[in-house]
Design a protein around this motif. Sequence first.
Motif, PDB file in Angstrom:
ATOM      1  N   ARG A  36       0.848  -1.190   0.000  1.00 43.20           N
ATOM      2  CA  ARG A  36       0.000   0.000   0.000  1.00 43.20           C
ATOM      3  C   ARG A  36       0.883   1.240   0.000  1.00 43.20           C
ATOM      4  NH1 ARG A  36      -4.240   1.977   4.708  1.00 43.20           N
ATOM      5  NH2 ARG A  36      -5.006   3.841   3.604  1.00 43.20           N
ATOM      6  N   GLU A  37       0.452   2.261  -0.742  1.00 46.13           N
ATOM      7  CA  GLU A  37       1.197   3.509  -0.796  1.00 46.13           C
ATOM      8  C   GLU A  37       0.264   4.683  -0.534  1.00 46.13           C
ATOM      9  OE1 GLU A  37       3.383   3.767  -4.442  1.00 46.13           O
ATOM     10  OE2 GLU A  37       4.624   2.030  -3.984  1.00 46.13           O
ATOM     11  N   GLY A  38       0.858   5.875  -0.464  1.00 48.65           N
ATOM     12  CA  GLY A  38       0.115   7.067  -0.106  1.00 48.65           C
ATOM     13  C   GLY A  38      -1.109   7.300  -0.975  1.00 48.65           C
ATOM     14  N   ALA A  76       0.039  10.835   3.208  1.00 49.18           N
ATOM     15  CA  ALA A  76      -0.663  11.902   2.500  1.00 49.18           C
ATOM     16  C   ALA A  76      -0.225  11.956   1.042  1.00 49.18           C
ATOM     17  CB  ALA A  76      -0.380  13.237   3.182  1.00 49.18           C
ATOM     18  N   PRO A  77      -1.017  12.607   0.159  1.00 51.56           N
ATOM     19  CA  PRO A  77      -0.611  12.737  -1.248  1.00 51.56           C
ATOM     20  C   PRO A  77       0.739  13.436  -1.384  1.00 51.56           C
ATOM     21  CG  PRO A  77      -2.922  13.315  -0.988  1.00 51.56           C
ATOM     22  CD  PRO A  77      -2.362  13.148   0.400  1.00 51.56           C
ATOM     23  N   SER A  88      11.663   5.337  -2.468  1.00 50.45           N
ATOM     24  CA  SER A  88      10.302   4.982  -2.829  1.00 50.45           C
ATOM     25  C   SER A  88       9.280   5.353  -1.762  1.00 50.45           C
ATOM     26  CB  SER A  88      10.228   3.476  -3.086  1.00 50.45           C
ATOM     27  OG  SER A  88       8.896   3.065  -3.208  1.00 50.45           O
ATOM     28  N   GLU A  89       8.109   5.778  -2.251  1.00 46.11           N
ATOM     29  CA  GLU A  89       6.982   6.038  -1.362  1.00 46.11           C
ATOM     30  C   GLU A  89       6.548   4.766  -0.629  1.00 46.11           C
ATOM     31  OE1 GLU A  89       2.862   8.604  -1.628  1.00 46.11           O
ATOM     32  OE2 GLU A  89       4.029   8.150  -3.406  1.00 46.11           O
ATOM     33  N   ALA A  90       6.921   3.622  -1.193  1.00 46.23           N
ATOM     34  CA  ALA A  90       6.593   2.351  -0.545  1.00 46.23           C
ATOM     35  C   ALA A  90       7.243   2.240   0.830  1.00 46.23           C
ATOM     36  CB  ALA A  90       7.034   1.192  -1.422  1.00 46.23           C
TER      37      ALA A  90
END
Length: 523
Positions: free
Chosen positions: A112-114, A275-276, A246-248
């Motif tokens: 899951r990511e932002g 958050a975005p 990574s945002e991950a």
Amino acid sequence: MDRTSYDYIVIGSGIAGLNTALLAAEHGSVLVVTKGRIDDCNSRYAQGGIAAAIGPGDSATLHERDTLEAGAGLCSPEAVGVLTGQGPDSIAGLIRWGVPFDTIHGQIALGREGAHSMPRILHAGGDATGQHIEDTLAHRVRISERITVLEYTHAIRVCVADGAAAGVEVMGTNGDTGRQVFQSDVVVVSTGGAGRLYRYTTNPEVATGDGVALAYLAGAEVMDMEFYQFHPTALWLEGAPTFLLSEAMRGEGAILRNAHGDPFMASHHAMGDLAPRDVVSRAIASEMERADGRPAMLDISHLPAATVASRFPTIYAECRRYGLDITREPIPVAPAAHYMMGGIRIDTWGRTNVDGLYACGEAACAAVHGANRLASNSLLDTLVFSRRLVEATLGNAPEYEASDESDGNTRAGLANRAMVCTTVPERGKENLRDLMWRNVGIARNGTRLLLTARILNLWQRQYYGTSGPAPQAAEDFELRNMLVVARLIVEAALQRRESRGAHYREDFPEPSEEWRRHIVLRD
């Protein structure tokens, strides 16, 4: 080369270009033109993964909802529906072609990511997803008897005859000024983004926006150019490159802390560290300003060391190269230019307003990402719309509908703004990147944007205007393209007098319903 005519010409060799080439090769001859190596592209560095609604409890409807919400009111519902609805089939196609997605107990592992409401991010090799997909497609392209690849070859012009694409003029990138024209009734632009317009970027050297400039100069419309996404977490370490983190990592539980070690995202957004991206980037920039420029810290050291090293092997190894053990200490991070939401305006079948000219991937814009791309949708975008593009060339799409001049969007060209006293810089690319980073970055205002527009206008005239020298070498054409794309970004940013998604105006800090529309630019 003896052959000068092909059924398809594809400019660019990222995942979008290679997927297009492979699918097109089932129906004709294909020429792929790329200014670097076949695998030198943005796609290769995509760590986060690829999003698709294939997990239990997930659905295309939920994926669509998350995408629309992240897009801040400017996503095309039709395009988003196509992306999310056809996503699972695109994943199945990659699996058939041999992409080794990570699994747990025999099932594809989903992260899951932002801004995602469900775990729907597939990875390959942990944080090397883009590399595995790119390598798989590149291998298939190399062994195809119907695809010819020209590496280290710069496309310098899309040839247009009677209002339609007719081929591509190219030259080598090795200093040879010889030129050659290849003919085709189908020209596909898939050159990726333009992060190298900025001083700090996660993009490779080849990402200079060439395809957008080529299409614009050939008469194609471009759209949403003001929306450039800055990835919030790039490595900010003296002596190290601007390397994407990574945002991950935040999806797995990494925490953003300020220079004093305090977590801060909860005070900026209800989703905290998830958050975005535009929110996180501005939050980090704000915290850095309070700390006199010291970077924020991304802390994943509270997770088991084995988990971190196995889940993020590329990031772990890269940081260790510079003496940083992410399993024991936080990582200094800051935002960097990452992804171009705008680009060559296309419909959901990859068609532009120029007959025979198509586009896909990051160079294209179907308004599927709106004002702020949802994490890990970019790789899916390249696959879904490149497949539809090929279907369109076979006559399997509805008739193209030209855009309505009264559809509510704002239309303009590049203004010849008043001159200011300045001179053409000796180090063109470096000065351009510094100018764009200072004035057209995470936070913008009208005064700086207007000044930048005037400077770019002057530089472009002195470099390539009627009084300046014509481009000769591939480097000259690349700088020309960078100036064109920079002007497109600045012009759109000047016109949008609001803040929305990745576009933040200090002088217009709130979104406005009046500006819930697209800015379309055409030469």
